[in-house]
Design a protein around this motif. Sequence first.
Motif, PDB file in Angstrom:
ATOM      1  N   GLU A 204       0.806  -1.219   0.000  1.00 48.93           N
ATOM      2  CA  GLU A 204       0.000   0.000   0.000  1.00 48.93           C
ATOM      3  C   GLU A 204       0.840   1.271   0.000  1.00 48.93           C
ATOM      4  O   GLU A 204       0.335   2.351  -0.322  1.00 48.93           O
ATOM      5  CB  GLU A 204      -0.923   0.003   1.221  1.00 48.93           C
ATOM      6  CG  GLU A 204      -1.965  -1.104   1.193  1.00 48.93           C
ATOM      7  CD  GLU A 204      -2.797  -1.163   2.452  1.00 48.93           C
ATOM      8  OE1 GLU A 204      -2.474  -0.415   3.400  1.00 48.93           O
ATOM      9  OE2 GLU A 204      -3.761  -1.954   2.497  1.00 48.93           O
ATOM     10  N   LYS A 205       2.118   1.145   0.338  1.00 52.16           N
ATOM     11  CA  LYS A 205       2.981   2.318   0.439  1.00 52.16           C
ATOM     12  C   LYS A 205       3.462   2.739  -0.942  1.00 52.16           C
ATOM     13  O   LYS A 205       4.027   1.950  -1.694  1.00 52.16           O
ATOM     14  CB  LYS A 205       4.184   2.006   1.328  1.00 52.16           C
ATOM     15  CG  LYS A 205       5.089   3.190   1.567  1.00 52.16           C
ATOM     16  CD  LYS A 205       6.228   2.809   2.489  1.00 52.16           C
ATOM     17  CE  LYS A 205       7.174   3.972   2.736  1.00 52.16           C
ATOM     18  NZ  LYS A 205       8.301   3.582   3.620  1.00 52.16           N
ATOM     19  N   LYS A 206       3.226   3.997  -1.292  1.00 47.08           N
ATOM     20  CA  LYS A 206       3.669   4.516  -2.578  1.00 47.08           C
ATOM     21  C   LYS A 206       5.196   4.562  -2.612  1.00 47.08           C
ATOM     22  O   LYS A 206       5.843   4.977  -1.669  1.00 47.08           O
ATOM     23  CB  LYS A 206       3.106   5.925  -2.811  1.00 47.08           C
ATOM     24  CG  LYS A 206       1.594   5.954  -3.032  1.00 47.08           C
ATOM     25  CD  LYS A 206       1.127   7.359  -3.349  1.00 47.08           C
ATOM     26  CE  LYS A 206      -0.374   7.374  -3.612  1.00 47.08           C
ATOM     27  NZ  LYS A 206      -0.884   8.738  -3.929  1.00 47.08           N
ATOM     28  N   GLY A 207       5.741   4.116  -3.736  1.00 49.01           N
ATOM     29  CA  GLY A 207       7.186   4.127  -3.887  1.00 49.01           C
ATOM     30  C   GLY A 207       7.893   2.986  -3.204  1.00 49.01           C
ATOM     31  O   GLY A 207       9.123   2.943  -3.175  1.00 49.01           O
ATOM     32  N   SER A 208       7.132   2.045  -2.659  1.00 51.43           N
ATOM     33  CA  SER A 208       7.749   0.904  -1.982  1.00 51.43           C
ATOM     34  C   SER A 208       8.452   0.009  -3.002  1.00 51.43           C
ATOM     35  O   SER A 208       7.992  -0.182  -4.123  1.00 51.43           O
ATOM     36  CB  SER A 208       6.678   0.104  -1.241  1.00 51.43           C
ATOM     37  OG  SER A 208       7.247  -1.017  -0.606  1.00 51.43           O
ATOM     38  N   SER A 209       9.587  -0.543  -2.612  1.00 56.18           N
ATOM     39  CA  SER A 209      10.377  -1.374  -3.512  1.00 56.18           C
ATOM     40  C   SER A 209       9.734  -2.750  -3.713  1.00 56.18           C
ATOM     41  O   SER A 209       9.235  -3.369  -2.767  1.00 56.18           O
ATOM     42  CB  SER A 209      11.784  -1.553  -2.941  1.00 56.18           C
ATOM     43  OG  SER A 209      12.507  -2.517  -3.662  1.00 56.18           O
ATOM     44  N   ASP A 210       9.761  -3.223  -4.967  1.00 58.36           N
ATOM     45  CA  ASP A 210       9.282  -4.577  -5.250  1.00 58.36           C
ATOM     46  C   ASP A 210      10.134  -5.618  -4.538  1.00 58.36           C
ATOM     47  O   ASP A 210       9.657  -6.713  -4.225  1.00 58.36           O
ATOM     48  CB  ASP A 210       9.299  -4.838  -6.757  1.00 58.36           C
ATOM     49  CG  ASP A 210       8.236  -4.047  -7.500  1.00 58.36           C
ATOM     50  OD1 ASP A 210       7.281  -3.578  -6.836  1.00 58.36           O
ATOM     51  OD2 ASP A 210       8.358  -3.899  -8.721  1.00 58.36           O
ATOM     52  N   ASP A 211      11.396  -5.268  -4.293  1.00 60.95           N
ATOM     53  CA  ASP A 211      12.290  -6.216  -3.627  1.00 60.95           C
ATOM     54  C   ASP A 211      11.807  -6.519  -2.211  1.00 60.95           C
ATOM     55  O   ASP A 211      11.933  -7.653  -1.726  1.00 60.95           O
ATOM     56  CB  ASP A 211      13.712  -5.664  -3.579  1.00 60.95           C
ATOM     57  CG  ASP A 211      14.370  -5.633  -4.952  1.00 60.95           C
ATOM     58  OD1 ASP A 211      13.917  -6.386  -5.828  1.00 60.95           O
ATOM     59  OD2 ASP A 211      15.330  -4.866  -5.139  1.00 60.95           O
TER      60      ASP A 211
END
Length: 247
Positions: A204-211
């Motif tokens: 849900e966090k914008k800009g969160s890393s796919d990793d």
Amino acid sequence: MDMDMDKDRGKGPARELRGDRLTVLGRPTWSTVCVCAVLVLVGAGVGWLVGFLAGWLVTLPWAPLQGPARLVASIPAPGLPVMGSLAGLALGLVAQHEQLVIRLSEDRVVLTRKGREQEFSRAAIATVFRDGKYLVLLGHGGGELDRQECDLDVGRVADAFTEHDYVWADADPHKDEFRRWVPDTPGLPEGANAILRARQESLEKKGSSDDDVRELRAELSRLGVVVRDEKRRQYWRTFRQAGPAVE
């Protein structure tokens, strides 16, 4: 790059996969070149347009952004198109780097994406299928060995796996076992709810890393939990853990 190659043992890529036949599936070279060329041209066009608009704005004293417009207009004529072209080329190369490449032989599968290579022995793979935009490899205990974004033609991918005698399924054989996760869901292994909560925050966090999302998926797998996502909602199922699958 979409080819089927017969190679002798000990030569070239076959040395890595140790199979009599090697099939490589990925975006064809000509496609990559075309995409990069288009992005270079688009970038050059955007650069020229930005320069043109900046030059026009500085002739209008009442127009906003006079400072930035003067700065852009002061760049020598070929500068902006060249910078736009370089940006387009960089974007094309990044897109190519993120494409999945599949290498198949009779005894193993190698998946490469974003410079990360995962290798799986044939003995560890029970079933392969496409789940939306993802290619999924299942182990014999029902756990996911790997889940990778794959925009390759599903028909060609299915044919390649079946030609090498891997079991290909048209859909997830465990699809009906998934349940939607809500906080403190009962029936999960100890610690799984905490990981799912952290993973939900990452989704849900914008800009969160796919990793981060991938690492938390791997942590759940170690606990015997498979998770899949639908519109930032998590669905889970448990599986019988087996021995290590990745070589």
